[in-house]
Scaffold this active site. Sequence first.
Site: not given
Length: 238
Positions: A105-107, A192, A189
């Site tokens: 997962l992204d930060k 997004k 990502h």
Amino acid sequence: MATERLDKILGNACGISRSELKKLAKKGAVKLNGKPVFDLSEKAEAQLSVIELNGEIVNTSKFIYIMQNKPKGVVSASASDSDLTVVDILPEDLQRKGLFPAGRLDKDTTGFVLITNDGAFAHRILSPSNHVPKTYLARLDKACSDEHISVLEGGMTLKDGARFKPASVKALNGERTLAEVVICEGKYHQIKRMFKAVGLEVIELKRIKIGGLSLDSELSEGSSREIGAEELKLIEKN
Ligand code: URA
């Protein structure tokens, strides 16, 4: 099955150093099949023995599967020089050698991260050919229209050539700024970028489900717990 030194078994199972274990054993905190063991060079067969540490039975099974509700600011990695990782924030009793997050997962994304030391399992659930769906809640800057949804659900090729398989997207609130998104891939990502391509910005993203297993609503952000055997089956059963 092979026998191993108790300090090795306990070190692998609990992530506690040999010197710390030695101190604990001296105090009588380690028991093998109900009897205290003061010398941890003693050998045992992990799967056939009951090993206790500080009065609790130690889970000596080879693999562990952990559900974490990842907070923002923590990176999906085993180790990092600059950031706190999902493995760093595990409580001591869940620490093992070789743990890693099965998927990233992204930060700034929150929610369900599965952490394990079982490489074959991780490979199975991440491989796009196995179609394990990952479900997210995306908060958007503007309303997600039916036209946006039909583009996202049709599969996309971005200007940079990136291809995304069809997703499933549902608007959840009246303003249509909260969407449930299901994807079977895990490209960089991905969500997004998918929304950006249709002119919408993802302001917040949370993963709420992997396969058929939902993030435990009792698990606060930053907390983790072991996944039970029955729950584990749900991941590959969609
Ligand atoms: N898609 C994203 O854009 N970010 C994540 O963290 C996961 C899926």
